[in-house]
Design a protein around this motif. Structure first.
Motif, PDB file in Angstrom:
ATOM      1  N   GLN A 107      45.510  35.794  49.438  1.00 57.22           N
ATOM      2  CA  GLN A 107      45.335  36.829  48.426  1.00 57.22           C
ATOM      3  C   GLN A 107      44.056  36.481  47.280  1.00 57.22           C
ATOM      4  N   LEU A 108      44.037  35.162  47.015  1.00 56.05           N
ATOM      5  CA  LEU A 108      43.078  34.976  46.134  1.00 56.05           C
ATOM      6  C   LEU A 108      41.603  35.439  46.527  1.00 56.05           C
ATOM      7  N   PRO A 109      41.093  35.081  47.596  1.00 56.94           N
ATOM      8  CA  PRO A 109      39.722  35.595  48.097  1.00 56.94           C
ATOM      9  C   PRO A 109      39.435  37.071  47.634  1.00 56.94           C
ATOM     10  N   VAL A 110      40.554  37.801  47.985  1.00 59.12           N
ATOM     11  CA  VAL A 110      40.380  39.143  48.109  1.00 59.12           C
ATOM     12  C   VAL A 110      40.279  39.748  46.683  1.00 59.12           C
ATOM     13  N   LEU A 111      40.964  39.188  45.703  1.00 59.53           N
ATOM     14  CA  LEU A 111      41.059  39.343  44.243  1.00 59.53           C
ATOM     15  C   LEU A 111      39.614  38.987  43.723  1.00 59.53           C
ATOM     16  N   GLU A 112      39.145  37.877  44.066  1.00 60.77           N
ATOM     17  CA  GLU A 112      38.030  37.545  43.564  1.00 60.77           C
ATOM     18  C   GLU A 112      36.596  38.543  44.056  1.00 60.77           C
ATOM     19  N   SER A 113      36.923  38.883  45.225  1.00 58.76           N
ATOM     20  CA  SER A 113      35.839  39.962  45.784  1.00 58.76           C
ATOM     21  C   SER A 113      35.926  41.119  45.179  1.00 58.76           C
ATOM     22  N   VAL A 114      37.308  41.706  44.732  1.00 57.97           N
ATOM     23  CA  VAL A 114      37.535  42.958  44.048  1.00 57.97           C
ATOM     24  C   VAL A 114      36.801  42.900  42.621  1.00 57.97           C
ATOM     25  N   GLN A 115      37.166  41.649  42.157  1.00 54.49           N
ATOM     26  CA  GLN A 115      36.667  41.358  40.737  1.00 54.49           C
ATOM     27  C   GLN A 115      34.985  41.507  40.629  1.00 54.49           C
ATOM     28  N   SER A 116      34.558  40.719  41.712  1.00 50.06           N
ATOM     29  CA  SER A 116      32.832  40.649  41.610  1.00 50.06           C
ATOM     30  C   SER A 116      32.343  42.182  41.793  1.00 50.06           C
ATOM     31  N   LEU A 117      33.112  43.074  42.778  1.00 50.57           N
ATOM     32  CA  LEU A 117      32.694  44.483  43.014  1.00 50.57           C
ATOM     33  C   LEU A 117      32.681  45.179  41.573  1.00 50.57           C
ATOM     34  N   ALA A 118      34.093  45.139  41.007  1.00 51.38           N
ATOM     35  CA  ALA A 118      34.072  45.982  39.579  1.00 51.38           C
ATOM     36  C   ALA A 118      33.049  45.358  38.575  1.00 51.38           C
ATOM     37  N   MET A 119      32.629  44.066  38.526  1.00 50.55           N
ATOM     38  CA  MET A 119      31.897  43.562  37.542  1.00 50.55           C
ATOM     39  C   MET A 119      30.295  44.244  37.838  1.00 50.55           C
ATOM     40  N   GLY A 120      30.087  44.245  39.181  1.00 54.16           N
ATOM     41  CA  GLY A 120      28.844  44.650  39.627  1.00 54.16           C
ATOM     42  C   GLY A 120      28.672  46.419  39.176  1.00 54.16           C
ATOM     43  N   LEU A 121      29.798  46.956  39.498  1.00 51.86           N
ATOM     44  CA  LEU A 121      29.878  48.540  39.354  1.00 51.86           C
ATOM     45  C   LEU A 121      29.577  48.636  37.731  1.00 51.86           C
ATOM     46  N   CYS A 122      30.311  47.960  36.828  1.00 54.82           N
ATOM     47  CA  CYS A 122      30.289  48.107  35.360  1.00 54.82           C
ATOM     48  C   CYS A 122      28.895  47.671  34.983  1.00 54.82           C
TER      49      CYS A 122
END
Length: 222
Positions: A107-122
């Motif tokens: 779970q943690l690797p996916v959550l970190e990937s989603v967080q990185s994607l969201a930060m990039g989009l912002c």
């Protein structure tokens, strides 16, 4: 392969839609006076309407490229996503946070990937919205020497009197533009806070000095 393709498609749609909606909101916030970019000597041959259409096509092309870039990066994590949806617990929790070992593996690797994607989009949305508002301010601010011809007035001494001109404002954003940027900035801060929250779990699998995992200083000070 199906997981990778599906992940690419979902990421592209999410990234393109998020950035496009913010860009469109900034575009519709106020008119862009492309006529101001046409000089008195005809330096720009295209009429303002064609310039507006060209700007929309360029922005659309950039948005597509950004969506493809985000999708390509996220699709490389297809194995992590597949493991996330097929994860199983180990019935063994860590002594610090009380999380199951499977949380750190699946779970943690996916959550970190989603967080990185969201930060990039912002960040991309902030740059896009800020750039459009800055361009609008530049285009809608008359340059020195532009405008209709004025009658020259003379004083009692026969010298020409310069008319009082209002102070020329520098680059600035409208109230709605500032509000839009504040919302995106607040969203970026929330995503960054979520990333800091996730980073605490990395302490369990990080080697610092001679100790592998979380140490006394990490647990009580960091």
């Amino acid at each position: 392969l199906k997981t990778k393709v599906a992940l690419w498609a979902v990421t592209f749609v999410v990234a393109f839609t998020f950035v496009a909606l913010n860009t469109r909101r900034a575009w519709l916030d106020g008119p862009l006076d492309f006529s101001a970019s046409v000089g008195p000597q005809g330096e720009v041959q295209l009429p303002p309407e064609q310039l507006r259409i060209l700007a929309r096509r360029v922005i659309t092309g950039v948005l597509i490229l950004l969506g493809v870039g985000f999708a390509n990066g996220m699709s490389e994590r297809w194995l992590d996503v597949l493991s996330y949806f097929n994860a199983e617990g180990f019935d063994q929790a860590d002594p610090i946070f009380g999380r199951d070992v499977g949380y750190y593996l699946f779970q943690l690797p996916v959550l970190e990937s989603v967080q990185s994607l969201a930060m990039g989009l912002c960040i991309v949305s902030l740059l896009s919205v800020g750039g459009i508002h800055f361009l609008r301010d530049i285009l809608n601010t008359p340059s020195e020497g532009s405008g209709p011809l004025r009658m020259v007035e003379f004083g009692v001494d026969g010298r020409p009197v310069e008319p009082i001109q209002p102070p020329r404002r520098g680059p600035g954003f409208s109230v709605s533009g500032k509000r839009h940027l504040m919302v995106l900035g607040g969203l970026l801060l929330l995503v960054m806070a979520f990333g800091f929250w996730l980073q605490r779990f990395d302490l369990l699998v990080t080697r610092r000095g001679a100790v592998f995992g979380i140490g006394y200083t990490d647990m009580h000070a960091q």
